[in-house]
Design an enzyme around this catalytic site. Structure first.
Site, short mmCIF file in Angstrom:
data_model
loop_
_atom_site.label_atom_id
_atom_site.label_comp_id
_atom_site.label_asym_id
_atom_site.label_seq_id
_atom_site.Cartn_x
_atom_site.Cartn_y
_atom_site.Cartn_z
N SER A 57 0.87 -1.19 0.00
CA SER A 57 0.00 0.00 0.00
C SER A 57 0.90 1.23 0.00
O SER A 57 2.07 1.14 0.41
CB SER A 57 -0.85 -0.01 1.28
N TYR B 109 -2.58 -0.80 10.46
CA TYR B 109 -2.48 -1.00 9.01
C TYR B 109 -1.13 -0.49 8.49
O TYR B 109 -0.44 -1.17 7.73
CB TYR B 109 -3.63 -0.24 8.34
P1 NAD Z 1 -11.56 -6.05 -0.15
O1 NAD Z 1 -12.20 -5.87 1.17
O2 NAD Z 1 -12.36 -5.82 -1.39
O3 NAD Z 1 -10.91 -7.51 -0.25
C1 NAD Z 1 -10.21 -8.08 0.81
C2 NAD Z 1 -10.14 -9.58 0.61
O4 NAD Z 1 -9.48 -10.16 1.74
C3 NAD Z 1 -11.52 -10.24 0.52
O5 NAD Z 1 -11.50 -11.27 -0.45
C4 NAD Z 1 -11.70 -10.80 1.91
O6 NAD Z 1 -12.59 -11.91 1.96
C5 NAD Z 1 -10.28 -11.23 2.22
N1 NAD Z 1 -10.08 -11.45 3.65
C6 NAD Z 1 -10.27 -10.59 4.69
N2 NAD Z 1 -10.03 -11.21 5.85
C7 NAD Z 1 -9.66 -12.48 5.55
C8 NAD Z 1 -9.30 -13.62 6.32
N3 NAD Z 1 -9.26 -13.59 7.66
N4 NAD Z 1 -8.98 -14.77 5.68
C9 NAD Z 1 -9.05 -14.83 4.33
N5 NAD Z 1 -9.39 -13.79 3.54
C10 NAD Z 1 -9.69 -12.64 4.14
O7 NAD Z 1 -10.28 -5.11 -0.13
P2 NAD Z 1 -9.24 -4.62 -1.26
O8 NAD Z 1 -9.31 -3.14 -1.27
O9 NAD Z 1 -9.39 -5.38 -2.51
O10 NAD Z 1 -7.88 -5.00 -0.52
C11 NAD Z 1 -7.00 -5.99 -0.97
C12 NAD Z 1 -5.59 -5.66 -0.52
O11 NAD Z 1 -5.20 -4.42 -1.11
C13 NAD Z 1 -5.44 -5.48 1.00
O12 NAD Z 1 -4.22 -6.04 1.43
C14 NAD Z 1 -5.41 -3.97 1.15
O13 NAD Z 1 -4.74 -3.58 2.31
C15 NAD Z 1 -4.68 -3.58 -0.11
N6 NAD Z 1 -4.85 -2.19 -0.51
C16 NAD Z 1 -6.09 -1.69 -0.79
C17 NAD Z 1 -6.19 -0.36 -1.16
C18 NAD Z 1 -7.52 0.26 -1.48
O14 NAD Z 1 -7.57 1.49 -1.59
N7 NAD Z 1 -8.58 -0.50 -1.67
C19 NAD Z 1 -5.07 0.44 -1.23
C20 NAD Z 1 -3.83 -0.10 -0.94
C21 NAD Z 1 -3.73 -1.42 -0.58
#
Ligand code: NAD
Length: 261
Positions: A143, A156
């Site tokens: 991130s 985080y």
């Molecule tokens: P999201 O909530 O759409 O997806 C998260 C995924 O993680 C889901 O499939 C969920 O079921 C899974 N998950 C959560 N807890 C879990 C557990 N205990 N066991 C198994 N699976 C689990 O979120 P996203 O935005 O797609 O995030 C994905 C990654 O990207 C994360 O690591 C997040 O920190 C990172 N990220 C997101 C952003 C953003 O702006 N959305 C920015 C930077 C980084």
């Protein structure tokens, strides 16, 4: 199709960025291990949809990223189903927003476990097979918060800085084995994870929803636009290509210029 005969495990691929990466790798011919939480019927629809749309095999692992033994079993499922796990994308993640003095201890523990420690367990399980086959791609979804901080996101930001360090360390350890290890550091991507933190940020900062979107989230991004899940997935596919075989230990920003500031 650059990934025919490869198999990929993508954690947290029932939603958001992980799902987009799974679909993009499948489009390039990779067999897929889907993982993540969610409604059983929805997940089955997603799994079957990947198989029919891209002509690959997809299996689902219900591994909870809080549990080391389930994470190891997820990698073994990939190896049993497809003969190998060539690509590992550590992507599962959660967020919680609160002033540090009120930060619930169990939320801190969960964020460190899901966003950081689960990647250690999956890497540990996948690396021996990659070494034996002399090829592997490990991609960690970090991130912008692996490089800079924002207030009220102590767990985080700590976990994401941690995964950037894990990426560099493992990259050095496996460098002579044909395995690359990189992390992608998106800025704000419009996914359920971002939508869900809006109410807490409204509360923590005393702002309206529009103010959170424009003055907190997009304020950080000079382009004033959200990154898309398909853009992140495109970078993941590139990292799996031969053109990226000398890229390792890198922390690749895709944040509309956020961390240039
Ligand atoms: P999201 O909530 O759409 O997806 C998260 C995924 O993680 C889901 O499939 C969920 O079921 C899974 N998950 C959560 N807890 C879990 C557990 N205990 N066991 C198994 N699976 C689990 O979120 P996203 O935005 O797609 O995030 C994905 C990654 O990207 C994360 O690591 C997040 O920190 C990172 N990220 C997101 C952003 C953003 O702006 N959305 C920015 C930077 C980084």
């Amino acid at each position: 199709m650059i990934l025919t005969s490869k198999a990929a495990v993508i954690t947290g691929s029932t939603s958001g960025i992980g799902l987009a990466i799974a679909r993009a790798l499948a489009k390039e011919g990779a067999n897929i291990v889907l993982n993540g939480l969610g409604d059983e019927a929805e997940i089955e629809k997603t799994r079957a949809g990947i198989e029919s749309e891209f002509g690959v095999k997809a299996v689902y692992s219900p591994a909870n990223m809080l549990k080391a033994d389930e994470i190891e079993e997820m990698v073994r499922l990939g190896e049993r189903s497809f003969g190998s796990v060539d690509i590992l994308v550590n992507n599962a993640g959660i967020q919680f927003v609160s002033p540090v003095e009120d930060f619930p201890v169990e939320k801190w523990d969960q964020i460190i476990a899901i966003n950081l420690t689960s990647a250690f367990h999956a890497i540990r399980a996948a690396v021996p097979g990659m070494k034996a086959r002399k090829w592997g791609r490990i991609i960690n979804t970090a991130s912008a918060h692996s490089l800079v901080a924002s207030p009220f996101k102590s767990a985080y930001v700590a976990a994401k800085h941690g995964i950037a360090g894990l990426t560099k360390t493992v990259a050095l350890e496996v460098a002579t084995h044909g395995i690359t290890v990189n992390c992608i550091s998106p800025g704000y991507v419009w996914t359920p994870l971002v939508e869900r933190q809006i109410p807490d940020t409204m509360k923590a900062r005393g702002l309206t929803k529009e103010q959170v979107i424009n003055d907190v989230l997009l304020e950080a991004q000079p382009t004033k636009q959200f990154v898309t899940v398909d853009q992140v997935a495109g970078l993941a596919v590139f990292l799996c290509s031969d053109a990226a075989s000398q890229m390792s230990g890198a922390n690749l920003s895709m944040d509309g210029g956020w961390t240039a500031k």
